[in-house]
Design a protein around this motif. Structure first.
Motif, PDB file in Angstrom:
ATOM      1  N   LEU A   1       0.841  -1.062   0.043  1.00  0.00           N
ATOM      2  CA  LEU A   1       0.214   0.210  -0.006  1.00  0.00           C
ATOM      3  C   LEU A   1       0.834   1.129  -0.102  1.00  0.00           C
ATOM      4  O   LEU A   1       1.702   1.376   0.819  1.00  0.00           O
ATOM      5  CB  LEU A   1      -0.952   0.120   1.226  1.00  0.00           C
ATOM      6  N   PRO A   2       0.819   1.948  -1.014  1.00  0.00           N
ATOM      7  CA  PRO A   2       1.373   3.087  -1.041  1.00  0.00           C
ATOM      8  C   PRO A   2       0.975   4.258   0.100  1.00  0.00           C
ATOM      9  O   PRO A   2      -0.373   4.457   0.397  1.00  0.00           O
ATOM     10  CB  PRO A   2       1.285   3.874  -2.430  1.00  0.00           C
ATOM     11  N   PRO A   3       1.869   5.212   0.609  1.00  0.00           N
ATOM     12  CA  PRO A   3       1.331   6.140   1.481  1.00  0.00           C
ATOM     13  C   PRO A   3       0.316   7.436   0.687  1.00  0.00           C
ATOM     14  O   PRO A   3       0.890   7.544  -0.492  1.00  0.00           O
ATOM     15  CB  PRO A   3       2.661   6.830   2.106  1.00  0.00           C
ATOM     16  N   VAL A   4      -0.707   7.688   1.479  1.00  0.00           N
ATOM     17  CA  VAL A   4      -1.751   8.445   0.397  1.00  0.00           C
ATOM     18  C   VAL A   4      -2.010   9.503   1.451  1.00  0.00           C
ATOM     19  O   VAL A   4      -2.383   9.229   2.847  1.00  0.00           O
ATOM     20  CB  VAL A   4      -2.908   7.738   0.071  1.00  0.00           C
ATOM     21  N   HIS A   5      -2.186  10.563   1.114  1.00  0.00           N
ATOM     22  CA  HIS A   5      -2.690  11.687   1.874  1.00  0.00           C
ATOM     23  C   HIS A   5      -4.102  12.174   0.926  1.00  0.00           C
ATOM     24  O   HIS A   5      -3.815  12.796  -0.031  1.00  0.00           O
ATOM     25  CB  HIS A   5      -1.796  12.707   2.013  1.00  0.00           C
ATOM     26  N   GLY A   6      -5.427  12.133   1.484  1.00  0.00           N
ATOM     27  CA  GLY A   6      -6.300  12.640   0.554  1.00  0.00           C
ATOM     28  C   GLY A   6      -6.895  11.683  -0.207  1.00  0.00           C
ATOM     29  O   GLY A   6      -6.755  10.374  -0.059  1.00  0.00           O
ATOM     30  N   LEU A   7      -7.513  12.084  -1.289  1.00  0.00           N
ATOM     31  CA  LEU A   7      -8.240  11.192  -2.074  1.00  0.00           C
ATOM     32  C   LEU A   7      -7.257  10.281  -3.047  1.00  0.00           C
ATOM     33  O   LEU A   7      -5.959  10.641  -3.271  1.00  0.00           O
ATOM     34  CB  LEU A   7      -9.176  11.945  -3.223  1.00  0.00           C
ATOM     35  N   VAL A   8      -7.930   9.066  -3.255  1.00  0.00           N
ATOM     36  CA  VAL A   8      -6.950   8.012  -4.087  1.00  0.00           C
ATOM     37  C   VAL A   8      -7.776   7.872  -5.511  1.00  0.00           C
ATOM     38  O   VAL A   8      -8.919   8.115  -5.559  1.00  0.00           O
ATOM     39  CB  VAL A   8      -6.848   6.865  -3.359  1.00  0.00           C
TER      40      VAL A   8
END
Length: 57
Positions: A4-11
């Protein structure tokens, strides 16, 4: 296991599709439906139906 990639906000859809795979691989499931210390089993809503919104009966 999917990474899982680090995500901030919408994907975007390309990123979102790997999350269900990762959850399944990790064995994560939903918690049982409960209210305080009362657990509801499947079919309980048919046995003890809740009144519909706006219903007078």
């Amino acid at each position: 296991m999917p990474r899982l990639p680090p995500v901030h906000g919408l994907v975007d859809p390309e990123e979102a599709h790997i999350y269900p795979q990762a959850v399944d691989h990790a064995g994560i499931t939903a918690a049982p439906l409960h209210l305080l210390n009362v657990t509801f089993e499947q079919g309980d809503a048919q046995v003890h139906p809740f009144p519909r919104a706006g219903s007078t009966s």
